[in-house]
Each structure stands twice: as structure tokens, then as C-alpha cells.
Design an enzyme around this catalytic site. Structure first.
Site, mmCIF file in Angstrom:
data_model
loop_
_atom_site.group_PDB
_atom_site.id
_atom_site.type_symbol
_atom_site.label_atom_id
_atom_site.label_comp_id
_atom_site.label_asym_id
_atom_site.label_seq_id
_atom_site.Cartn_x
_atom_site.Cartn_y
_atom_site.Cartn_z
ATOM 1 N N LYS A 189 0.863 -1.170 0.000
ATOM 2 C CA LYS A 189 0.000 0.000 0.000
ATOM 3 C C LYS A 189 0.904 1.225 0.000
ATOM 4 O O LYS A 189 1.516 1.595 0.987
ATOM 5 C CB LYS A 189 -0.921 -0.003 1.214
ATOM 6 C CG LYS A 189 -2.228 0.774 1.039
ATOM 7 C CD LYS A 189 -2.050 2.269 0.891
ATOM 8 C CE LYS A 189 -1.644 2.904 2.208
ATOM 9 N NZ LYS A 189 -1.563 4.401 2.114
ATOM 10 N N GLY A 241 5.544 3.812 10.011
ATOM 11 C CA GLY A 241 4.722 5.005 10.175
ATOM 12 C C GLY A 241 4.721 5.460 11.618
ATOM 13 O O GLY A 241 5.648 5.170 12.383
ATOM 14 N N SER A 242 3.675 6.145 11.998
ATOM 15 C CA SER A 242 3.615 6.739 13.335
ATOM 16 C C SER A 242 3.346 5.679 14.400
ATOM 17 O O SER A 242 2.741 4.629 14.135
ATOM 18 C CB SER A 242 2.520 7.801 13.384
ATOM 19 O OG SER A 242 1.231 7.193 13.350
ATOM 20 N N GLY A 246 0.709 2.555 14.595
ATOM 21 C CA GLY A 246 1.296 1.264 14.921
ATOM 22 C C GLY A 246 0.570 0.567 16.053
ATOM 23 O O GLY A 246 0.359 -0.655 16.017
ATOM 24 N N GLU A 263 7.808 -0.503 12.321
ATOM 25 C CA GLU A 263 8.922 0.453 12.431
ATOM 26 C C GLU A 263 8.283 1.811 12.593
ATOM 27 O O GLU A 263 7.701 2.356 11.655
ATOM 28 C CB GLU A 263 9.818 0.376 11.186
ATOM 29 C CG GLU A 263 11.180 1.022 11.363
ATOM 30 C CD GLU A 263 11.186 2.476 10.946
ATOM 31 O OE1 GLU A 263 11.116 3.343 11.867
ATOM 32 O OE2 GLU A 263 11.264 2.758 9.759
ATOM 33 N N CYS A 297 12.539 9.514 10.765
ATOM 34 C CA CYS A 297 12.186 9.025 12.090
ATOM 35 C C CYS A 297 13.402 8.865 12.990
ATOM 36 O O CYS A 297 13.300 8.937 14.205
ATOM 37 C CB CYS A 297 11.430 7.707 11.982
ATOM 38 S SG CYS A 297 12.282 6.433 11.027
ATOM 39 N N GLU A 396 7.402 13.773 18.185
ATOM 40 C CA GLU A 396 8.116 13.740 16.918
ATOM 41 C C GLU A 396 7.608 14.855 16.011
ATOM 42 O O GLU A 396 6.439 14.894 15.642
ATOM 43 C CB GLU A 396 7.925 12.384 16.246
ATOM 44 C CG GLU A 396 8.755 12.193 15.004
ATOM 45 C CD GLU A 396 8.630 10.798 14.429
ATOM 46 O OE1 GLU A 396 9.647 10.245 13.964
ATOM 47 O OE2 GLU A 396 7.509 10.244 14.453
#
Length: 497
Positions: A189, A241-242, A246, A263, A297, A396
């Protein structure tokens, strides 16, 4: 190389930008809709791409399921599957500049950096192709109640890979390469804001003859991502992603006992010890923060230094990071390009306002550059005397913002570095390699670099705490795509004799 400033004017070369790649074919999305992909520098439409619908995602999952259940792919020898990885690497290498152009226009990294980074992606496919000959796919053992015993590693099944807009090709490669080597089939995706590089990868999959359904690439928004995560035909999710998303994926996957690797986000620290030259540290930290314009990240955004050296390091960072050239990412003189999205620019500027409101001292930057009327730019920004418990130090930002945090001593510096929900990356700056190793062992993060931002695709990458679950890259990166099976027989098969 073509004059960098003319590359933006080059027409896109995607064969089917308004289609999706499912079951080895380019098909129109079921809804017939397209999305505009915006150039981060000009704020103008770059091209239009397909908008994946739930029906398209259903078709992609069905294709991957059928290819896993009913094709020879999972039962081929790993060295046979490795042949495809090498072919993909070869074609990716040939199209690296093209892929870099998409990345720069969609997300904003400097073109020179993008070319260098994407040129390394083929190495990852070749690395896993090489591993095919050395990985312990089947290991004979000495069972107690059988004449023969072995532990064999088999593919986990259908993999759903979800990647973000900041570095879509490399992050997808970390998932696709080991998954294909293991014998899995994959549904990727892609981010709707930046699908170009993955459309190139889909074209390459078609060119090299990857069997139908083994690799399917679509895009789309949150609804199709959730569909991929929830579908019982998908055996494993690999997500970057965030941390917020997650956690949601882990909850859904846990409810249906599917496998997953995550991750996630980071708030990484650069711990500068008292023996290290501050000008050298400032130069290294400033340089790495220019990478993808802070949209990384792993970025070392919390700079922790002894109180008595705090002001000197702040001045050094203001000089190095504050003097970074901001502008057109295709200009060879540019060091910092735009952020990827208008909403990302607004988010970063909002965090900067919050930092000032919370009492941190804004030393340099903090605004949209006055000389740039278009593009989602933010000045390189340095804050001093940042409270480690503040929003600025704990959340973040995903932008070019550095926070300098004073520590009482070395022990306190380690404590501050670890005082975060994240644990993705850290670095320790010292001339003493023994101290560096000792501090590295105490820092709670998946990676620790010495005297700078460091990572290695041939070694495992991932996070502690809310920075993730599992590892990508290296030998460790294969295991999440395998299930181990114990086989007990009354005799020894020929291949083990």
C-alpha cells in the site's frame, strides 16, 4: 548528468500512473478516480495517480492469496527466487535518477541526496539475493523419538506492506526484498502523496517477469490500509509510520493473531560528552538534520550536552544549521528543501510556536523563509534550554528543528536520552571509543551511532519501546517473513544424506 535545474521540467515517464498493479496487470481503479500528486516546491500538480478503492484492495489481496496458495512461488528454492531479486536490482539501478526525481518533487529532499540514497536500494535486493545461498532454510537435528528431525523455515504467507511518504521506495524495499526471498506474496500500500517510485518498482516487477500476484502495488488512504490490516487472508503486516497508527495495527493484528512488524516514530538523542569538540559535533548534527529536511524518524533532534557547554554548543549549531542554504531541491547549492506537505509545514510551525510558549529559547529560524514565496519550506531552527519533559522534546516533529537540552553530568545525560516513549536511534559523541561503547549499551534504542547519525542496511534496524516491534534489514530482517516447522520422519530424506 543533465543540468539539475532542468530535471523538474522533464516529462514523467510512468507508463500507467492512473492504474494500479494487481495480479501482474495494470488495471483501472474500480471507482475511476484519480488523485493529484503535488510538487512540494512549486505547490503545483506534478501528475495524477490512481485512487485505490476497497474493491481494488480486495482484488490485490485475492491475487496475493491465490499466488501463495496455488502457484509454485512459495515452493521454489530460495536461490531461484533470488534470480528475480537480482533482476529487480539491475533495473532499479538503471532507473535510480528517475526514481530520485519523483522522490524530490513529491517529498522535497535535495536531488543529489535522493540520487545517492536511491542508488543504494538495489544493494538491498542484491544483499538478500546473496543470503539465499547461506541462510539456514532447513537445519537437521537429532530428535529423541524419530530417526530424522529437521527445522525448516517456510514463508509466513501473504504480506501486507504499508509505507509512508517520506522515503517510500527504500522502506518498501526493506519489506519486499526479504519477503520475496522467503517465498511470500506481497500487497504494497503506497502513500497517495508519493507513489511514483513504487509505480516504477511495479513496472520493473512486470519487466523482469515476476509471477502474477506475487507483488501487487496499490495506493490509497486510511480506509484501504485498515482493510489490508483487517483482512483474514493477510498473514502478516509490515508497517512503517507513526507510533499512534502502529498501536492500532498491533491491536487489530493481536485480535486475529496475525503476524506484524512495526517500524515507528522516534525522538532520538545526540549525547555530546565533555571530551568532544563542539564545532565538529555541531557540523555533524546539522548535516544529518538536512537529510530529507528533517523528515526522518531516526533524526537526532534532541541534542544533550553538559550545562557548562550548553551555550557554546547552541552558538555552534546556530552557526552551522542556521546558515544552511534553503531552496529549490534541484539546485546543487541547496542543502535543505521543502517539507512534503502543506499540513506538515503547518504542523512543524505549530510545534515551534508551542516551544516558544513553553519557555524554550528560539535561537535561529522558526519561520517560513522570507525569500521563498512558494513551497512548504521551514527555516532550519534551533532551540536552547529545552525542558526534556516539554512537547518540543517529547513529540516527533518531522521537520528541521533541533532542541538543545542541558544535562547536569554524563549520568544525567544518559537519563535524559532515555526519558522518552521512543527508542529508535541515538548517538554518542566522544573521542573515547570505550566510553562510546559503554554509553551505547546504556542507551535504550534500536540503533546507536558514534559521532554521528549512522545506520547500515546489512544490520537489523528497529526500535525499543514505542518505536516499534521487530527488525528490518540484515539477517534479522528475514525472520519476520518465515515460520519455523519441525519435521520428524522415520528415515532420512535424500537431500540431507
Amino acid at each position: 548528468m543533465t543540468d539539475l535545474l532542468t530535471i523538474r521540467d522533464t516529462a514523467i515517464s510512468l507508463k500507467h500512473p492512473e492504474r494500479v498493479y494487481i495480479n501482474g496487470e495494470w488495471v483501472l481503479p474500480a471507482g475511476g478516480s484519480t488523485l493529484a500528486v503535488i510538487d512540494a516546491t512549486t505547490e503545483e500538480a506534478f501528475y495524477r495517480t490512481a485512487e485505490t478503492t476497497p474493491a481494488d484492495m480486495d482484488a490485490a489481496i485475492a491475487a496475493a492469496r491465490d499466488a501463495f496458495d496455488n502457484s509454485p512461488w512459495p515452493f521454489m528454492e530460495p536461490v531461484e527466487r533470488a534470480v528475480y531479486l537480482r533482476r529487480i536490482a539491475e533495473r532499479l539501478r538503471e532507473r535510480a535518477q528517475e526514481a530520485a526525481t519523483f522522490w524530490t518533487r513529491q517529498t522535497g529532499p535535495t536531488f543529489r541526496m535522493a540520487v545517492g540514497s536511491i542508488s543504494r536500494v538495489p544493494n538491498l535486493f542484491e544483499y538478500y539475493a546473496d543470503v539465499a545461498e547461506t541462510y539456514p532454510w532447513a537445519t537437521q537435528d537429532s530428535p529423541e523419538f524419530a530417526a530424522f528431525g529437521a527445522v525448516v523455515n517456510e514463508p509466513v504467507g501473504v504480506v501486507g506492506a504499508i509505507v509512508p511518504w517520506n522515503t517510500p521506495l527504500s522502506l518498501a524495499a526493506y519489506k519486499i526484498a526479504p519477503a520475496l526471498l522467503a517465498g511470500c506474496t506481497v500487497v504494497v500500500k503506497a502513500p497517495p502523496e508519493a507513489p511514483g517510485e513504487l509505480w516504477i518498482l511495479a513496472e520493473i516487477a512486470e519487466e523482469v517477469g515476476l509471477p502474477a500476484g506475487v507483488l501487487n502495488i496499490v495506493n490509497g488512504h486510511r480506509n484501504v490500509s485498515e482493510q489490508l490490516v483487517r483482512d483474514p487472508r493477510v498473514d502478516k503486516i509490515a508497517f512503517t509510520g507513526s507510533s499512534q497508527v502502529g498501536r492500532q495495527i498491533a491491536s487489530v493484528a493481536g485480535a486475529r493473531l496475525s503476524r506484524y512488524t512495526l517500524e515507528l516514530g522516534g525522538k532520538s538523542a545526540a549525547v555530546v560528552l565533555d571530551d568532544y569538540d563542539l564545532a565538529t559535533a555541531a557540523a555533524a548534527i546539522s548535516q544529518q538534520e538536512c537529510s530529507i529536511n528533517g523528515q526522518v524518524c531516526m533524526s537526532l533532534t534532541r541534542v544533550i550536552v553538559s550545562q557548562h557547554r550548553h551555550d557554546e554548543l547552541v552558538d555552534a549549531l546556530a552557526s552551522t544549521f542556521g546558515s544552511v542554504t534553503v531552496g529549490d531541491p534541484f539546485d546543487p547549492e541547496t542543502q535543505l528543501g521543502p517539507l512534503a506537505l502543506a499540513k506538515q509545514q503547518q504542523s512543524v510551525l505549530g510545534y515551534i510556536e508551542q516551544g516558544v510558549a513553553d519557555g524554550a529559547r528560539l535561537v535561529t529560524g522558526g519561520r517560513r523563509p522570507a525569500h521563498l514565496e512558494r513551497g512548504w519550506f521551514v527555516e532550519p531552527t534551533v532551540f536552547a534550554n529545552v525542558d526534556n519533559n516539554s512537547t518540543l522534546a517529547q513529540e516527533e516533529l518531522f521537520g528541521p528543528v533541533l532542541s538543545v537540552i542541558p544535562a547536569e553530568n554524563e549520568e544525567h545525560a544518559v537519563e535524559l536520552a532515555n526519558a522518552t516513549q521512543y527508542g529508535l536511534n541515538n548517538a554518542v559523541f566522544t573521542d573515547d571509543v570505550e566510553r562510546a561503547y559503554q554509553i551505547a549499551r546504556r542507551l535504550r534504542s534500536g540503533t546507536v551511532g558514534h559521532n554521528g547519525f549512522k545506520t547500515d542496511t546489512r544490520m537489523g534496524f528497529g526500535g525499543f519501546k514505542q518505536s516499534g516491534v521487530g527488525r528490518e534489514g540484515g539477517i534479522q530482517g528475514i525472520a519476520p517473513y518465515l515460520e519455523s516447522k519441525t519435521v520428524l520422519l522415520d528415515g532420512t530424506p535424500a537431500r540431507f544424506q
